[in-house]
Design a protein around this motif. Structure first.
Motif, short mmCIF file in Angstrom:
data_model
loop_
_atom_site.label_atom_id
_atom_site.label_comp_id
_atom_site.label_asym_id
_atom_site.label_seq_id
_atom_site.Cartn_x
_atom_site.Cartn_y
_atom_site.Cartn_z
N LEU A 157 48.33 28.74 36.13
CA LEU A 157 46.91 28.97 36.36
C LEU A 157 46.01 27.87 35.77
CD1 LEU A 157 46.73 32.82 35.62
CD2 LEU A 157 46.66 31.71 37.86
N SER A 158 46.63 26.85 35.21
CA SER A 158 45.85 25.82 34.52
C SER A 158 44.92 25.04 35.46
CB SER A 158 46.79 24.84 33.81
OG SER A 158 47.65 24.20 34.74
N TRP A 159 45.26 25.01 36.74
CA TRP A 159 44.39 24.27 37.66
C TRP A 159 42.99 24.88 37.73
CZ3 TRP A 159 42.26 26.62 41.96
CH2 TRP A 159 42.79 27.86 42.31
N LEU A 160 42.87 26.18 37.43
CA LEU A 160 41.55 26.81 37.42
C LEU A 160 40.66 26.21 36.33
CD1 LEU A 160 42.63 30.52 37.99
CD2 LEU A 160 41.41 29.04 39.60
N MET A 161 41.29 25.91 35.17
CA MET A 161 40.53 25.26 34.09
C MET A 161 40.14 23.85 34.50
SD MET A 161 42.47 26.47 30.60
CE MET A 161 44.02 25.72 31.07
N ALA A 162 41.05 23.16 35.17
CA ALA A 162 40.78 21.78 35.58
C ALA A 162 39.63 21.70 36.57
CB ALA A 162 42.04 21.16 36.18
N VAL A 163 39.34 22.81 37.24
CA VAL A 163 38.22 22.83 38.20
C VAL A 163 36.95 23.32 37.53
CG1 VAL A 163 37.34 23.88 40.32
CG2 VAL A 163 39.72 23.12 40.19
N VAL A 254 36.88 35.73 38.16
CA VAL A 254 37.35 36.34 39.41
C VAL A 254 38.56 35.58 39.95
CG1 VAL A 254 36.75 36.80 41.82
CG2 VAL A 254 35.11 37.32 40.00
N ALA A 255 38.48 34.23 39.88
CA ALA A 255 39.60 33.43 40.38
C ALA A 255 40.87 33.67 39.56
CB ALA A 255 39.22 31.95 40.34
N VAL A 256 40.72 33.80 38.24
CA VAL A 256 41.89 34.07 37.39
C VAL A 256 42.51 35.41 37.74
CG1 VAL A 256 42.61 34.59 35.03
CG2 VAL A 256 41.18 32.61 35.46
N ILE A 257 41.66 36.43 37.90
CA ILE A 257 42.19 37.76 38.23
C ILE A 257 42.85 37.74 39.61
CG2 ILE A 257 41.53 40.15 38.69
CD1 ILE A 257 39.33 39.81 36.58
N TRP A 258 42.21 37.04 40.54
CA TRP A 258 42.75 36.98 41.92
C TRP A 258 44.11 36.30 41.95
CZ3 TRP A 258 40.87 38.74 46.64
CH2 TRP A 258 41.52 38.26 47.77
N PHE A 259 44.13 35.06 41.47
CA PHE A 259 45.39 34.31 41.55
C PHE A 259 46.40 34.80 40.50
CE2 PHE A 259 42.28 31.37 43.42
CZ PHE A 259 42.91 31.11 44.62
N GLY A 260 45.88 35.26 39.35
CA GLY A 260 46.79 35.81 38.35
C GLY A 260 47.43 37.10 38.82
N GLY A 261 46.65 37.93 39.55
CA GLY A 261 47.22 39.16 40.10
C GLY A 261 48.35 38.88 41.06
N ILE A 262 48.19 37.81 41.84
CA ILE A 262 49.26 37.42 42.76
C ILE A 262 50.52 37.06 41.97
CG2 ILE A 262 49.98 35.68 44.46
CD1 ILE A 262 47.04 35.55 45.36
N ARG A 263 50.34 36.31 40.84
CA ARG A 263 51.50 35.90 40.04
C ARG A 263 52.13 37.09 39.33
NH1 ARG A 263 52.51 30.76 39.10
NH2 ARG A 263 53.26 31.08 36.95
N VAL A 264 51.30 38.07 38.95
CA VAL A 264 51.85 39.29 38.35
C VAL A 264 52.68 40.06 39.38
CG1 VAL A 264 51.29 41.56 37.40
CG2 VAL A 264 50.08 39.54 36.58
N VAL A 271 51.28 41.41 32.73
CA VAL A 271 49.86 41.78 32.71
C VAL A 271 49.19 41.31 31.42
CG1 VAL A 271 48.24 43.73 32.70
CG2 VAL A 271 50.24 43.78 34.20
N GLY A 272 49.87 41.47 30.29
CA GLY A 272 49.30 41.03 29.02
C GLY A 272 49.03 39.54 29.00
N THR A 273 49.94 38.78 29.61
CA THR A 273 49.75 37.33 29.68
C THR A 273 48.52 36.99 30.51
OG1 THR A 273 52.13 36.96 29.48
CG2 THR A 273 50.81 35.16 30.38
N LEU A 274 48.34 37.70 31.63
CA LEU A 274 47.16 37.48 32.46
C LEU A 274 45.89 37.81 31.70
CD1 LEU A 274 45.75 36.91 35.15
CD2 LEU A 274 46.19 39.29 35.81
N MET A 275 45.89 38.92 30.96
CA MET A 275 44.71 39.29 30.17
C MET A 275 44.41 38.23 29.10
SD MET A 275 45.32 43.38 29.67
CE MET A 275 43.92 43.49 28.57
N ALA A 276 45.47 37.74 28.44
CA ALA A 276 45.28 36.71 27.42
C ALA A 276 44.73 35.43 28.03
CB ALA A 276 46.59 36.42 26.71
#
Length: 577
Positions: A157-163, A254-264, A271-276
């Motif tokens: 998910l690091s690309w979200l930070m890069a953007v 929103v982007a983290v939850i969206w793309f993170g949900g897909i990875r979950v 889930v804990g990793t996504l929340m962190a």
């Protein structure tokens, strides 16, 4: 200039600044550690139903939170102490610098601008120091540490930070670049409002006498509207800053939850990793937002620091001697030797090659038409200005070589516009001699023909005097200013048109009392009225900055055309004899 000022005035407070940094660091580390503990509770506690693990980690989180709060409070306390101390020292530094200015430098800046620089501009610098002490370590720690911790949670998910981070920086940078010139203009317009307000408060009697209230109201309204317009423009940009930051933050979340949900869902992360990761991203953007807030304050503080620096780096034209003369042998002798004075940029000198001497026990009077340079001449004596040519000697020593304290102790100056300070009659009279007794004060008041009206005032010597002496008449103010100089008992008295508000009877009685009580001192009197100087031992006639006659009243009235014209315009033939 901001860094230069901070480097100069923060030196004594480095231990406190280090303490602030340590507590901010501890606070930031605690903030960075908490999301990983939260993830641990979700993934290893809630998911597995391990209640003891949840309780243990929860207690650890609570303890870290308490530590975080304690560190934050301590950092803010020490930061506020540093900021307030800096403001105090900076105001003191400006005041000390301004107190050494000659009238030339004071006129160059203007009193309203100097007041603004000492108050509002210092406050801007003080505020940026306070916010720096609060955010300087925590903001970059949250931003940089958050990136490191987020990458440890999930690189995918690091690309979200890069953007999101560059987008936020570009948006904030664009807004800040437009705010700097507005802040610079705002400080100038605050100066203008202070100028107009100060003139109106000082000249309220003139305004009312000429029925100019509406004009002055419109004038203030114009200056106020200009300031408001600039402040509103800056405020709009300021208000735009936080919506932009929040927009980027919310879209990123929103982007983290969206793309993170897909990875979950795909089983790549828990889930804990996504929340962190989401918490770390928010911390990163919060760090950027705090840095942004600093960025909002910095432009205005930089402008204010430039204005403060202009004052601090301005050198007075009255240069203090490197090896001052601290003792004199002669007593009360004043000599002008080819003294010339010219304002910077002026085409012609105000005073040209003045040569004369004033001796102890003698009265030297200076008379001339308006604009002839009388006040400028006497201002050269206490070094309110310095001659641009020739020299002025006091007790045989050039005033530029005399120790300033010694020079000022030798001179008792009563200015053209006498000024009284807020306090009492006694505190004003003791201004030049703090240890003067009440008997000395009453003696000076008696000579200055002020004893009667002071006795009539409620509380006598302890009667209240308002700022500027506005609660006494012009004549009373002049007599109190004369008494203040008399209490000092200097060798040289300089009266710069100091009898103009007195009636002729009071004027005559005061001059007779001066001649009787201070006959051993050198007396220099600048006057417009011939009757005030008619008994002077020496009268100097000025015209266009040059001496056109020196002598007694009788000598000049017979031989000097300029003086004879002044006499004929004021006195009858009988009075002139």
């Amino acid at each position: 200039m901001l860094l230069k000022i901070l480097g100069r005035y923060l030196k004594p407070y480095w231990p406190l600044l280090v303490a602030v940094g340590v507590f901010q660091l501890a606070q930031s580390l605690a903030s960075l550690y908490l999301p990983s503990l939260n993830a641990d509770i979700v993934d290893n506690g809630i998911a597995k139903g391990d209640v003891p693990h949840i309780f243990t980690v929860g207690v650890i989180m609570l303890g870290i939170t308490v530590l975080q709060v304690a560190c934050a409070i301590t950092a803010v306390y020490f930061g506020a102490k540093v900021a307030m101390s800096l403001g105090r020292d900076l105001r003191g530094g400006i005041f000390h610098t301004v107190s050494e200015f000659s009238e030339r430098e004071v006129s160059q800046f203007g009193a309203p601008s100097l007041i603004t620089r000492t108050t509002n501009d210092v406050q801007q610098v003080q505020m940026v120091v306070l916010m720096t002490c609060t955010l300087f370590v925590s903001a970059p720690m949250l931003a940089i540490g958050g990136v490191i911790m987020a990458l440890q949670q999930d690189v995918g998910l690091s690309w979200l930070m890069a953007v999101s981070i560059p987008v936020l920086l570009v948006a904030v940078g664009g807004i800040m670049s437009r705010m700097v010139p507005l802040f610079r203009l705002m400080q100038k317009r605050i100066d203008k409002v202070n100028l107009v307000l100060r003139e109106q408060l000082t000249g309220i009697r003139v305004i009312r006498a000429f029925v100019r209230e509406r004009h002055e109201t419109d004038r203030f309204a114009s200056a106020n509207a200009d300031l408001t317009e600039t402040a509103v423009s800056a405020g709009r940009l300021f208000a735009l800053m936080f919506p932009v930051v929040m927009l980027v933050m919310n879209v990123s979340s929103v982007a983290v939850i969206w793309f993170g949900g897909i990875r979950v869902g795909e089983g790549d992360i828990q889930v804990g990793t996504l929340m962190a990761f989401l918490q770390y991203l928010i911390q990163i953007l919060m760090g950027v937002m705090m840095a942004t807030f600093m960025g909002i304050l910095l432009p205005r503080a930089a402008v204010s620091a430039d204005r403060i620096g202009e004052v601090l780096e301005t050198k007075t034209s009255v240069v203090m001697p490197k090896n001052p003369v601290t003792e004199v042998t002669e007593v009360g002798t004043v000599e002008f030797l080819d003294a010339t004075f010219q304002y910077p940029g002026a085409e012609e000198p105000v005073l040209k090659n003045l040569t004369f001497a004033a001796r102890p026990g003698r009265t030297t009077a200076i008379i001339g038409s308006t604009g002839s340079g009388k006040t400028t001449l006497v201002n050269l004596l206490p070094r309110l200005f310095d001659v641009t040519g020739g020299s002025v000697l006091v007790d045989g020593v050039d005033v530029r070589e005399l120790d300033p304290d010694l020079l000022w102790s030798l001179i008792g100056l009563v200015p053209q516009k006498p000024y009284l300070f807020s306090g009492t009659v006694a505190s004003n009279l003791r201004y030049g001699k703090p240890d003067a007794t009440d008997e000395e004060l009453w003696e000076a008041l008696d000579i200055a023909q002020a004893k009667d009206f002071v006795l009539e005032m409620e509380n006598g010597l302890d009667a209240e005097i308002s700022q500027g002496g506005t609660n006494v008449s012009g004549g009373q103010r002049q007599r109190l200013a004369i008494a203040r100089a008399l209490v000092k008992k200097p060798e040289i008295y300089v009266f710069d048109d100091s009898f103009s508000a007195l009636d002729t009877g009071t004027d005559a009685r005061l001059r007779h009392a001066l001649a009787r009580k201070v006959h051993g001192a050198t007396m220099i009197i600048v006057a417009q009225r011939v009757s005030t100087i008619i008994d002077a031992d020496q009268i100097i006639v000025l015209e266009n900055g040059e001496i056109v006659g020196i002598g007694t009243h009788e000598e000049l009235n017979e031989s000097n055309t300029t003086y004879a014209e002044i006499v004929s315009s004021q006195l009858t033939a009988e009075e002139a004899l």
